[in-house]
Design a protein around this motif. Sequence first.
Motif: not given
Length: 518
Positions: A279, A281, A324, A414, A421, A424, A469, A480
């Motif tokens: 991922r 960030n 994600y 994951w 979710l 994060t 999502q 991601t």
Amino acid sequence: MKSVKIIVLFFFAIVLSACSQKVPASDVNTVSQAAPLVIRLAGGDYGLPSPFTHSTRGPGLYNMYLLFDGLLEKDEKGLIPWLATDWKIEKGGKSYLFTIRDNVHWHDGTLLTAEDVKFSYDYYLKHPPVRNMLVEGKETFVEKVEIVGKNQVRITVKQPNASYLEKIGFSMKIIPKHIWEGVDNPVSMTDPKALVGSGPYTLDDYNGGQGTYRFKAFDPYWGPKPRVDVIEQVPVSEPVLAFEKGELDIAEITPDVLSRFQNNPEYRVIQNPPFHGVRLNFNMEKRPELKDKAVRQAFAYAIDQADLVEKVLRGAGIPGSAGYLPQEHPYYNNKIKPYPFDPAKAKQLLNGKELTFKLNIPNTEQTVRTAELIKISLKKAGIVLNVQTYDTKTNDEMARSGNYELTLSVTGGWGGDPDLLRMTFATNPNSQGSSGTIGYKNEAINQLAAKQMVEPDENKRHEIINQLQEQIAEEVPALTLFNQKSYFVFRPNKFDGWMYMYDHHYAQHSKLTYLTRK
């Protein structure tokens, strides 16, 4: 602890001998001594496997799981009874009532009771383990732990949460009260007593300097009979070569060597689920321009994810989802906003701006190659990366402390409960931001994350998570890049019990792999 060596003490041998006399024969599962089955895995130093000293990387956590049991366990489909024979969710998720199994003994022969269970959670609240799953942000979500009758324990939480059952029941392992109740600093506890659990294996030998472990089946184990007598972990420089020489019994292989094993009846190849990946960030505190959604979306359009899968993973993976959750997750929403590779669209979103960022990465072959490719892609859109490489431990610490502008995070897990979710991307009231998105806050994400957390109806919760999502995909608070699908090869004639936990990507990490299955 780099050179600590753990050997089963003579005193433990005496106690275990006494234990074999105390436990009724009908309750004892013995391991055959005729032809011990020894399984060898790739090793390295992942710390002393107590709940307080194991490494956060590699098999460190799962080594500890071999020694310590939880109230629940995981198989291919979900949570199953373990130290608890059953459980009940009460008051709409406000409390959990567990019935504790009878006739379970610690490795030193002492009987495991409800007192040990209550003690474990109370102790973890005061002395957090390496993987502390009893907290939200900086505060515990556990309100109280009570013994009910002779063999039941009720755990009351501060508010309902759909993910708490797994965190309480599986993630937190039970420890013996008679060993830990006088220990004020569990991190410094390296005595062999620190490794007394109720699990199917004991630690026969550990050498941190050499990175070797030897786990031995615990003969009087209360549960399924260990199918593997000894699990050894040894460091190897070339795992595939070591596997071909018979020095390892399972090895991760890349697609370019797949053909060497696929059509040979001596071998069997399995492919792990895509619950591990990389991922990108964003730190929006250090670089406020990243608070602009258009800039974050420009990153998504400017990075060729399919190219990453082909050139970094050699096809053994899938492009990351902007929402994600990976495509094979049961809650995956296939209607989220797509970001096809489109440098022209990225340039349009940047509106002629040229931006330069520092990208921190761990020094691994995969992340270095990933950084090289995204640097090339992003430059076409007007985004320049200055890549800084660090050892994995340093990079992890810099990420945790927020000492980065951009960073690559290599993570697993994951496939777990979609509450990840919330953990994060939702802003935590006890911190400045969420775990992967420093400086980011979005009320729509916060509200949906909080709503799914307490929704008891599975269908309604699924719909909320779909909406969550969609919101995350629109916002791109992090990106991601890809999810990996590694291949593993083994010799079925030697051992064919490899299995995946329903939410995890390594069969070697499943405790049930090494136990007899019905």
